[in-house]
Scaffold this active site. Structure first.
Site, mmCIF file in Angstrom:
data_model
loop_
_atom_site.group_PDB
_atom_site.id
_atom_site.type_symbol
_atom_site.label_atom_id
_atom_site.label_comp_id
_atom_site.label_asym_id
_atom_site.label_seq_id
_atom_site.Cartn_x
_atom_site.Cartn_y
_atom_site.Cartn_z
ATOM 1 N N GLU A 10 28.702 35.839 39.652
ATOM 2 C CA GLU A 10 28.420 34.611 40.217
ATOM 3 C C GLU A 10 27.138 34.486 41.123
ATOM 4 O O GLU A 10 27.379 34.178 42.492
ATOM 5 C CB GLU A 10 29.721 34.039 40.894
ATOM 6 N N GLU A 58 36.878 35.120 34.572
ATOM 7 C CA GLU A 58 37.866 34.762 35.782
ATOM 8 C C GLU A 58 38.347 33.369 35.319
ATOM 9 O O GLU A 58 38.022 32.502 34.989
ATOM 10 C CB GLU A 58 37.014 34.724 37.120
HETATM 11 C C1 FCB Z 1 35.267 33.500 42.156
HETATM 12 C C2 FCB Z 1 35.342 35.144 42.729
HETATM 13 C C3 FCB Z 1 36.463 35.868 42.905
HETATM 14 C C4 FCB Z 1 37.420 35.197 43.425
HETATM 15 C C5 FCB Z 1 37.727 33.881 42.681
HETATM 16 C C6 FCB Z 1 38.903 33.098 43.204
HETATM 17 O O1 FCB Z 1 34.575 32.736 42.673
HETATM 18 O O2 FCB Z 1 34.353 35.650 41.713
HETATM 19 O O3 FCB Z 1 35.944 37.060 43.494
HETATM 20 O O4 FCB Z 1 37.309 35.048 44.717
HETATM 21 O O5 FCB Z 1 36.635 33.046 42.809
#
Ligand code: FCB
Length: 439
Positions: free
Chosen positions: A167, A350
């Site tokens: 990110e 994620e």
């Molecule tokens: C993302 C991050 C991760 C975590 C999630 C909830 O943006 O990559 O580290 O904090 O959100």
């Protein structure tokens, strides 16, 4: 509708994800040096209750137990990140003891049949490099290349899946424009400088990867948000296009097409923000996949008072503890769009939610998390069935952990962590998943 594992392609990978600063702790052990997140979280008032990652989940010492829990749930793969300040002194001299930790971790994963996916940079820049200008210093891309090369040489015989950055939008915009992440600056022009250095760092790492590793895959993970106009007006539509280009396009287009998106570039020109466009050929070194971190959507309205001419509007849907709307349809939309625009393999690197988790009699009854995951799995499946090349899905997160500016107040884990005792408890969602993952 009940979703089953066998609805997914045979070789589809299910995994879970974490990052170094959020779980490892042991910040002063075996030669680890501070990162910008140590500095930031130790600055009073920067995180909730001024909490920090000094101990976190103590994963540095408990990694074997954590791997057994992953195995028990039945994960095929584990995405973790390497702490640059643990493996390199002053950001550039290798620290054998730090490298040993990752050697042990990777060996233990492989012994337990879990495929490692590694992220090189999940926000914890060595403080020593920050003092050399950090991501505002164009040379940081070359420091990153050296660090990446060290990791390819050390672990490349065993790790076949690599992610350069996690990110970069967050590193650049939360860190340098909105000031809510390390290092906590508030300067729009700096955010774009940082974004460009990060993308160059990504490109340099890919370049050296191709020289060193012949049988591995490398990609970039972005936070991908479904952007929608708040109202059916031309102004809100236009604002939504720009935000979509700034959050999503800015970190995908250059990597595939070698250029920044036009509409957003036009706005930046209009408001007097300079954009550096050198080394677009390095930034667009061919990669093997995009990682997609999907959590929610954003509703956007035109707002001339704001420097970037937009504001976020609160949506009507049910929200997680982060205040993020639960919007599984958005996952389908973003996967389709990424596939159509870039035609490249994708992994959800994620997805998950922070819930109002309470430990009662050794159990967290997080049925909301089961529902969340089921609905997002269904969206992913729909995209796969329509031809999107989605190859895996990583749940955020294995453990409750240090949620950056939110400290320990937000619990994303499939496993509950009692921070007093460091005891772990499988939540109801982990037990559900265990059944789901059974072949
Ligand atoms: C993302 C991050 C991760 C975590 C999630 C909830 O943006 O990559 O580290 O904090 O959100």
């Amino acid at each position: 509708m009940q979703i089953r594992r066998k609805d997914f392609p045979e070789n589809f990978i299910f995994g879970t994800a974490t990052s170094a600063y959020q779980i490892e702790g042991a910040v002063n052990e075996d030669g680890r040096e501070p990162s910008i997140w140590d500095t930031f979280s130790h600055t009073p008032g920067k995180t909730k209750n001024s909490e920090n990652g000094d101990i976190a989940c103590d994963h540095y010492h408990k990694y074997k137990e954590d791997i057994q829990l992953m195995k028990e749930i039945g994960f095929d793969a584990y995405r973790f990140s390497i702490s640059w300040p643990r493996v390199m002194k002053q950001g550039k001299i290798k620290n054998e003891k730090g490298l040993d930790f990752y050697n042990r971790l990777v060996d233990a994963l492989l012994e337990n049949g879990i495929t490692p996916f590694v992220t090189l940079y999940h926000w914890d820049l060595p403080q020593s490099l920050h003092e050399k200008g950090g991501w505002l210093n164009p040379d940081m891309a070359l420091y990153f290349q050296d660090y990446a090369a060290l990791m390819f040489e050390t672990l490349g015989d065993r790790i076949k899946f690599w992610i350069t950055l996690n990110e970069p939008w967050c590193s650049a915009f939360l860190g340098y424009f909105l000031g809510i992440h390390a290092p906590g600056h508030n300067n729009l022009e700096e955010a774009f400088t940082v974004a460009h250095t990060l993308l160059r760092a990504h490109g340099y790492a890919v370049k050296v990867f191709r020289e060193l590793i012949k049988d591995g895959k490398i990609g970039l993970t972005n936070v991908v948000t479904k952007i929608e106009p708040a109202n059916e007006t031309d102004e809100d539509f236009q604002a939504a296009i720009i935000v979509d280009e700034l959050i999503n396009g800015w970190f995908h287009d250059p990597v595939i097409f070698g250029r920044y998106p036009d509409t957003a570039k036009g706005l930046l020109k209009q408001i007097g923000v300079n954009i550096n466009e050198d080394e677009m050929d390095i930034i667009s070194e061919p990669i093997d996949f995009f990682g997609v971190n999907y959590y929610t959507r954003q509703l956007i309205a035109y707002d001339p008072q704001n420097q970037l001419m937009y504001k976020n509007v609160e949506g009507p849907l049910p929200k997680t503890e982060m205040g993020w709307e639960i919007y599984p349809e958005g996952l389908y939309d973003v996967l389709k769009k990424l596939h159509q625009r870039y035609s490249i393999p994708l992994y959800v690197t994620e997805n998950g939610m922070a819930g109002p988790d309470k430990l009662e009699n050794g159990m967290v009854n997080d049925i909301y998390r089961i529902e969340y995951l089921e609905n997002h799995f269904l969206s992913a499946l729909k995209a796969i069935n329509e031809g999107v090349e989605l190859k895996g899905y990583f749940i955020w997160s294995l453990l409750d952990n240090f949620e950056w500016a939110e400290g320990y107040s937000k619990r994303f884990g499939l496993i509950y962590v009692d921070y007093e005792t460091q005891k772990r408890y499988l939540k109801r969602s982990a037990i559900w998943l265990k059944d789901f993952l059974k072949r």
